[in-house]
Every structure is written in structure tokens, then in C-alpha cells.
Design a protein around this motif. Sequence first.
Motif, PDB file in Angstrom:
ATOM      1  N   PHE A 145       7.404  -4.938  -1.039  1.00  0.00           N
ATOM      2  CA  PHE A 145       8.483  -5.865  -0.696  1.00  0.00           C
ATOM      3  C   PHE A 145       9.406  -6.154  -1.871  1.00  0.00           C
ATOM      4  O   PHE A 145      10.605  -6.371  -1.672  1.00  0.00           O
ATOM      5  N   GLU A 146       8.868  -6.165  -3.080  1.00  0.00           N
ATOM      6  CA  GLU A 146       9.700  -6.466  -4.242  1.00  0.00           C
ATOM      7  C   GLU A 146      10.823  -5.449  -4.399  1.00  0.00           C
ATOM      8  O   GLU A 146      11.883  -5.767  -4.926  1.00  0.00           O
ATOM      9  N   ALA A 147      10.631  -4.240  -3.895  1.00  0.00           N
ATOM     10  CA  ALA A 147      11.652  -3.194  -4.013  1.00  0.00           C
ATOM     11  C   ALA A 147      12.861  -3.457  -3.130  1.00  0.00           C
ATOM     12  O   ALA A 147      13.959  -3.000  -3.433  1.00  0.00           O
ATOM     13  N   GLY A 148      12.683  -4.192  -2.046  1.00  0.00           N
ATOM     14  CA  GLY A 148      13.780  -4.422  -1.110  1.00  0.00           C
ATOM     15  C   GLY A 148      14.516  -5.731  -1.293  1.00  0.00           C
ATOM     16  O   GLY A 148      15.501  -5.988  -0.614  1.00  0.00           O
ATOM     17  N   GLY A 149      14.038  -6.577  -2.192  1.00  0.00           N
ATOM     18  CA  GLY A 149      14.673  -7.880  -2.384  1.00  0.00           C
ATOM     19  C   GLY A 149      14.348  -8.828  -1.243  1.00  0.00           C
ATOM     20  O   GLY A 149      13.640  -8.481  -0.293  1.00  0.00           O
ATOM     21  N   ASP A 150      14.860 -10.040  -1.327  1.00  0.00           N
ATOM     22  CA  ASP A 150      14.543 -11.073  -0.341  1.00  0.00           C
ATOM     23  C   ASP A 150      14.913 -10.692   1.091  1.00  0.00           C
ATOM     24  O   ASP A 150      14.199 -11.033   2.031  1.00  0.00           O
ATOM     25  N   ALA A 151      16.028  -9.997   1.289  1.00  0.00           N
ATOM     26  CA  ALA A 151      16.495  -9.680   2.643  1.00  0.00           C
ATOM     27  C   ALA A 151      15.519  -8.804   3.416  1.00  0.00           C
ATOM     28  O   ALA A 151      15.447  -8.890   4.640  1.00  0.00           O
ATOM     29  N   LEU A 152      14.747  -7.960   2.720  1.00  0.00           N
ATOM     30  CA  LEU A 152      13.832  -7.039   3.391  1.00  0.00           C
ATOM     31  C   LEU A 152      12.377  -7.512   3.392  1.00  0.00           C
ATOM     32  O   LEU A 152      11.468  -6.734   3.661  1.00  0.00           O
ATOM     33  N   ARG A 153      12.156  -8.781   3.156  1.00  0.00           N
ATOM     34  CA  ARG A 153      10.805  -9.330   3.245  1.00  0.00           C
ATOM     35  C   ARG A 153      10.513  -9.716   4.693  1.00  0.00           C
ATOM     36  O   ARG A 153      11.396 -10.168   5.417  1.00  0.00           O
ATOM     37  N   ALA A 155      12.352   2.010   2.090  1.00  0.00           N
ATOM     38  CA  ALA A 155      12.773   1.136   0.992  1.00  0.00           C
ATOM     39  C   ALA A 155      11.677   0.146   0.607  1.00  0.00           C
ATOM     40  O   ALA A 155      11.641  -0.315  -0.538  1.00  0.00           O
ATOM     41  N   VAL A 156      10.789  -0.183   1.564  1.00  0.00           N
ATOM     42  CA  VAL A 156       9.758  -1.190   1.284  1.00  0.00           C
ATOM     43  C   VAL A 156       8.343  -0.769   1.671  1.00  0.00           C
ATOM     44  O   VAL A 156       7.398  -1.522   1.447  1.00  0.00           O
ATOM     45  N   TYR A 157       8.179   0.419   2.245  1.00  0.00           N
ATOM     46  CA  TYR A 157       6.843   0.897   2.590  1.00  0.00           C
ATOM     47  C   TYR A 157       6.720   2.348   2.151  1.00  0.00           C
ATOM     48  O   TYR A 157       7.453   3.216   2.619  1.00  0.00           O
ATOM     49  N   ALA A 158       5.786   2.594   1.229  1.00  0.00           N
ATOM     50  CA  ALA A 158       5.570   3.949   0.716  1.00  0.00           C
ATOM     51  C   ALA A 158       4.149   4.043   0.186  1.00  0.00           C
ATOM     52  O   ALA A 158       3.539   3.030  -0.184  1.00  0.00           O
ATOM     53  N   ALA A 159       3.634   5.250   0.163  1.00  0.00           N
ATOM     54  CA  ALA A 159       2.294   5.523  -0.379  1.00  0.00           C
ATOM     55  C   ALA A 159       1.240   4.637   0.277  1.00  0.00           C
ATOM     56  O   ALA A 159       0.307   4.175  -0.376  1.00  0.00           O
ATOM     57  N   GLY A 160       1.416   4.368   1.583  1.00  0.00           N
ATOM     58  CA  GLY A 160       0.403   3.642   2.336  1.00  0.00           C
ATOM     59  C   GLY A 160       0.370   2.145   2.138  1.00  0.00           C
ATOM     60  O   GLY A 160      -0.597   1.492   2.525  1.00  0.00           O
TER      61      GLY A 160
END
Length: 188
Positions: A159-167, A150-155
Amino acid sequence: MTPNAVPLPESYRLLNHGPTVLVASAHGGRRNVMAAAWNMPLDFDPPKVAVVIDKSTFSRELIEAAGEFVLAVPTRAIADKVVALGSCSGRDGDKFDALGIDTLPAAQVGAPLPGGCIGWLECKVIDEPHIQRTYDLFLGEVVAAWADPAVYAAGRWHFEAGGDALRSVHYIAGGAFFSTGDAFDVKA
């Protein structure tokens, strides 16, 4: 959530932004998890990390006995648990159970992957008795790496993709933390 494997040559990217980490350990049927602010990627090939683990901790006992550990990147969503993990000892009971931290099985080490995190590095201790004894500094060779897609892709982190909770969270002393902000690119 099932984490995606991260190619070992890219594993340093999981720590390169300087997050507070959780250090998971296990040996002899006991397990533990602690928070650590002093950690960093160290090398590319093979990938290595460094983390400070005080000689008085239960985690240190388990890591020295097992010769392995997990570094995990916790999120803002579990920041309260990160603080709690640094405020009690695993000698008094299983902190995973006490704080309701789910786990995932690791692929290469005996320590579990703590839930509520977005990145995990499975590490084998590189035995350096002098720096371990003198500076409480442990070096680890990364033998497997995982990230939340959800928050790590293509190396890289997104973080913006996961919203505040996944920072990821970053300890800045005195009980204060900050979480990662929005990424931006700079063109040369």
C-alpha cells in the motif's frame, strides 16, 4: 490500469486484511453494485469467500439468478462512492452509471469489475440454501482473481507504493471508516 492476474492459491490475500468490498452482480441485462463490510476469505483449495447479502437487496436477486458475483476492494479515492453505493437501490437505476463508476470486463463471470478498486475476485456461488436463507450468507468459489500492480505484487499488498488514494477502506460502524496503514514485518 490493467490488473495483473493473481494465482488462485494466493487470492485469499486480497481480502485477508479485512477491507470493505464492493459486490458486483449482473443478470438478464441488468447489473448492480453494492458495498459490503461483512466478508472474508474462507478456504485455500479451491479458494472460497463468504459475504453477507441481505435478502431485501437488488444485488441478492441478481446473484441468486446468475449464481455468480464479483468482490472488489475499493480505495480511499472512491470512499464517497462506497458510501453512496450503500445508500441507494439498484432497482431505481444503474448505480454504475449514476455514480460514474467505470468497469472492466470480468474473465469468468457476467458481472463487471468495478473501477476505482485495487483487487477483484470473480466468484461462482456455492449453493447453500440454509445459510443463504437463514443468515444471508453467501459462499463463493473464486474462479479468477486480479490486482492492481501498483499496490499488489510478489504475493502481497504494498500500500505504501500507491499513496493514500490507493489504500483500501475499512468500515467500523456509524459512518466511520479507516484506511490501511503502513505494513511492517515481524521477524521470528
